[in-house]
Each structure stands twice: as C-alpha cells, then as structure tokens.
Design a protein around this motif. Structure first.
Motif, mmCIF file in Angstrom:
data_model
loop_
_atom_site.group_PDB
_atom_site.id
_atom_site.type_symbol
_atom_site.label_atom_id
_atom_site.label_comp_id
_atom_site.label_asym_id
_atom_site.label_seq_id
_atom_site.Cartn_x
_atom_site.Cartn_y
_atom_site.Cartn_z
ATOM 1 N N LEU A 91 17.648 -17.575 11.709
ATOM 2 C CA LEU A 91 18.213 -18.270 12.867
ATOM 3 C C LEU A 91 18.870 -17.295 13.839
ATOM 4 C CD1 LEU A 91 19.795 -21.413 11.177
ATOM 5 C CD2 LEU A 91 17.894 -21.394 12.812
ATOM 6 N N ILE A 92 19.614 -16.350 13.304
ATOM 7 C CA ILE A 92 20.293 -15.367 14.160
ATOM 8 C C ILE A 92 19.274 -14.481 14.870
ATOM 9 C CG2 ILE A 92 21.790 -13.327 14.142
ATOM 10 C CD1 ILE A 92 23.364 -14.696 11.860
ATOM 11 N N HIS A 93 18.250 -14.065 14.134
ATOM 12 C CA HIS A 93 17.233 -13.188 14.716
ATOM 13 C C HIS A 93 16.443 -13.882 15.806
ATOM 14 C CE1 HIS A 93 13.178 -11.051 14.524
ATOM 15 N NE2 HIS A 93 14.018 -10.145 14.987
ATOM 16 N N ARG A 94 16.169 -15.186 15.622
ATOM 17 C CA ARG A 94 15.340 -15.906 16.585
ATOM 18 C C ARG A 94 16.149 -16.521 17.734
ATOM 19 N NH1 ARG A 94 10.699 -18.990 12.979
ATOM 20 N NH2 ARG A 94 10.070 -17.183 11.734
ATOM 21 N N HIS A 95 17.447 -16.299 17.751
ATOM 22 C CA HIS A 95 18.280 -16.783 18.851
ATOM 23 C C HIS A 95 19.061 -15.607 19.482
ATOM 24 C CE1 HIS A 95 17.564 -20.597 16.728
ATOM 25 N NE2 HIS A 95 17.797 -21.185 17.890
ATOM 26 N N PRO A 96 18.345 -14.598 19.957
ATOM 27 C CA PRO A 96 19.039 -13.436 20.546
ATOM 28 C C PRO A 96 19.819 -13.793 21.813
ATOM 29 C CG PRO A 96 16.700 -13.352 21.025
ATOM 30 C CD PRO A 96 16.881 -14.448 20.030
ATOM 31 N N LEU A 117 9.194 -13.380 18.394
ATOM 32 C CA LEU A 117 9.952 -12.871 17.243
ATOM 33 C C LEU A 117 9.311 -13.307 15.927
ATOM 34 C CD1 LEU A 117 13.518 -13.564 18.650
ATOM 35 C CD2 LEU A 117 12.498 -11.315 18.237
ATOM 36 N N LYS A 118 8.765 -14.520 15.914
ATOM 37 C CA LYS A 118 8.099 -15.028 14.711
ATOM 38 C C LYS A 118 6.888 -14.158 14.373
ATOM 39 C CE LYS A 118 6.352 -19.340 12.720
ATOM 40 N NZ LYS A 118 6.109 -20.792 12.984
ATOM 41 N N LYS A 119 6.140 -13.758 15.405
ATOM 42 C CA LYS A 119 4.984 -12.892 15.187
ATOM 43 C C LYS A 119 5.417 -11.531 14.640
ATOM 44 C CE LYS A 119 1.941 -14.867 18.725
ATOM 45 N NZ LYS A 119 1.280 -14.629 20.035
ATOM 46 N N GLU A 120 6.536 -11.019 15.133
ATOM 47 C CA GLU A 120 7.045 -9.728 14.655
ATOM 48 C C GLU A 120 7.461 -9.808 13.194
ATOM 49 O OE1 GLU A 120 10.232 -8.726 17.251
ATOM 50 O OE2 GLU A 120 8.933 -8.332 18.987
ATOM 51 N N GLU A 121 7.955 -10.981 12.772
ATOM 52 C CA GLU A 121 8.389 -11.171 11.390
ATOM 53 C C GLU A 121 7.213 -11.287 10.432
ATOM 54 O OE1 GLU A 121 12.309 -13.824 12.704
ATOM 55 O OE2 GLU A 121 10.707 -14.710 11.508
ATOM 56 N N ARG A 125 -0.157 -11.925 9.599
ATOM 57 C CA ARG A 125 -0.980 -12.995 10.154
ATOM 58 C C ARG A 125 -1.888 -12.439 11.239
ATOM 59 N NH1 ARG A 125 3.269 -18.125 10.614
ATOM 60 N NH2 ARG A 125 3.620 -18.356 8.350
ATOM 61 N N LYS A 126 -3.187 -12.591 11.049
ATOM 62 C CA LYS A 126 -4.163 -12.015 11.969
ATOM 63 C C LYS A 126 -4.654 -13.021 13.007
ATOM 64 C CE LYS A 126 -3.810 -8.252 9.648
ATOM 65 N NZ LYS A 126 -2.966 -7.171 10.201
ATOM 66 N N SER A 127 -4.807 -14.294 12.603
ATOM 67 C CA SER A 127 -5.287 -15.328 13.515
ATOM 68 C C SER A 127 -4.108 -16.130 14.063
ATOM 69 C CB SER A 127 -6.248 -16.273 12.786
ATOM 70 O OG SER A 127 -6.543 -17.415 13.568
ATOM 71 N N VAL A 128 -4.256 -16.639 15.275
ATOM 72 C CA VAL A 128 -3.197 -17.485 15.844
ATOM 73 C C VAL A 128 -3.081 -18.794 15.058
ATOM 74 C CG1 VAL A 128 -3.427 -16.548 18.164
ATOM 75 C CG2 VAL A 128 -4.797 -18.533 17.504
ATOM 76 N N LEU A 129 -4.106 -19.109 14.268
ATOM 77 C CA LEU A 129 -4.084 -20.349 13.481
ATOM 78 C C LEU A 129 -3.473 -20.154 12.099
ATOM 79 C CD1 LEU A 129 -7.627 -21.802 14.314
ATOM 80 C CD2 LEU A 129 -5.451 -22.195 15.492
ATOM 81 N N ASP A 130 -3.114 -18.920 11.759
ATOM 82 C CA ASP A 130 -2.479 -18.671 10.460
ATOM 83 C C ASP A 130 -1.118 -19.353 10.406
ATOM 84 O OD1 ASP A 130 -4.577 -17.167 9.593
ATOM 85 O OD2 ASP A 130 -3.635 -15.223 9.943
#
Length: 253
Positions: A91-96, A117-121, A125-130
C-alpha cells in the motif's frame, strides 16, 4: 491485548495440541471454498446495504485469513504478521502521492502510477493478461481480461461498434452448425456483452447478480399469486402472471 491479538491467540489455541480436532485437520485445500463463500456473503451484505450483516461477514472473511495464516505458520511458510507486513508495504509503495513526494493531478494519474508500480513489482509477468485469477467466475475473468487488453490499447472505437459486435456474435450463433460451434459462439456473445458493460462502466457480475435477484423476486411472487399449479398454466397464463408479478414487485429488488 488488542482484539486482533486475541483472535490470533484463539486460532493458535484451536490449531494447537489441545485444540479442536476439526481445526487441526484443515489445510489450505480443504477450506479454499470457504474463502469464496464468505467473500460472496460479504458482497451480498454490501448489496443489501446491511451494515450489521456486513460487520459479521467481514469477520467471517477475516477468519479465513487468520486460519490460512495459522496453517501456513504451523507449516513454517509464513505468519499473519508476514501477511500484514506485506500488504502494508504494498500500500505504501503504490501510494507515493501520499507517502512520498510524487505529485498527481487526478484519479487517472493515481491509477496509472498504480499499474506502473505493479508492473515493477512483478517483472516475471510477460503478457499484459498475466495475473488474472483462474479460480474466479468466468464472468469476472472476462471482465478482467477485457480491462487488461484495453490498458494495452485494444479497444473498440465507440459504443456503436461494440453493439454491432454483439449483434454479429448473435448472428454467428444462429448459424452455428453443431453443439461445439454453438458453445463457442455463445461464449463470444457473453464476452462481447461483458465488453459492452465495461464500456458503460458497469460491473457485469453485479449486473447479473441484480438480474438474478429481480427474476427470483418476480418468480416467487408468481408462485404466491398463481390461481393454480404453475405447471398447469398455458403460455398466455404464464405471460399474464409474469406481467402481474412484475407490477407487484416493482422496486422490491
């Protein structure tokens, strides 16, 4: 001792050597369905705007989290503290814009930052559908897949084109030559309708839940006011009874 600490201690006792035989026998697999059932019951309470019921159902959802955490703790996998720590850090990381010095103009920028940020975490995950759950309902999965595809730019130009897509899928269904084709084409109809809901910022799952409730309310009223056994009604009698039940139950769902 806080109430959450008391709850954790209660669960530890139940799973302990002198605890409850049933609780001690449970595994993540044996109680996985309970998580779904309790979550849906909480949603029912939200839909009914029943705060007393919601408080109870949220407790049941929390019970599932505590029980799974204790099972994991017993197996040396992780603890409830690990769960709480993980979600707090996320929560803290995704609310800069709240916990750091990032500036945002509106909700759209907040959501864009969240996705970035979710993608960085999750670099694996290779596909946008992952990341779409395989355990949720097919309707919810369709919504999630559709939203993820749209974020990548795969979108209809306007609502009219989406409506035409729905009509096209219905035509293809009517021309299907066998059961397998009908099954596939009907699936395409449902997926297209889910996209139409998304375009209009509607939750298809909630729309269907409300439609189910409306149908159930009207049908039960039909059973109540029917002049004879339902199975003995003609089509015209069914139709008239439905219309009467519709009028009598207006606004009750």
């Amino acid at each position: 001792m806080t109430e959450i600490e008391k709850l954790l201690q209660t669960m530890k006792t139940l799973r302990g050597e002198n605890g409850c035989k049933w609780d001690r026998e449970q595994t993540h697999q044996t109680i996985r369905q309970n998580m779904l059932e309790e979550a849906y019951e909480a949603v029912d309470a939200i839909n009914s705007n029943d705060m007393k019921h919601l408080k109870e159902e949220l407790g049941d959802v929390l019970l599932q989290v505590v029980l799974h955490s204790q099972i994991a703790d017993d197996n040396g996998a992780f603890t409830f503290e690990d769960v709480a720590k993980g979600i707090n850090e996320k929560l803290i990381h995704r609310h800069p814009h709240v916990f750091s010095n990032v500036k945002v103009k509106d909700t759209n920028e907040i959501l864009a930052n969240w996705d970035k940020l979710k993608k960085e975490e999750k670099p694996h995950r290779k596909s946008v559908l992952d990341g779409v759950s395989k355990s949720q309902s097919a309707l919810m999965t369709a919504q999630k897949l559709s939203k993820k595809a749209v974020k990548a730019g795969f979108e209809w130009p306007n609502e009219k084109s989406l409506i035409e897509c729905v009509k096209s899928e219905i035509r293809e269904f009517s021309h299907a030559k066998n059961e397998e084709d009908r099954e596939l084409e009907f699936g395409d109809i449902l997926f297209a309708i889910v996209n139409l809901a998304r375009w209009n910022k509607l939750d298809a799952e909630q729309c269907l839940i409300k439609a189910n409730k409306k149908f159930e309310t009207r049908f039960r009223k039909m059973e109540e006011i029917a002049p004879k056994r339902l199975e003995d009604l003609s089509y015209e009698e069914w139709d008239n009874l439905w219309k009467k039940a519709k009028t009598l139950t207006e606004g009750q769902y």
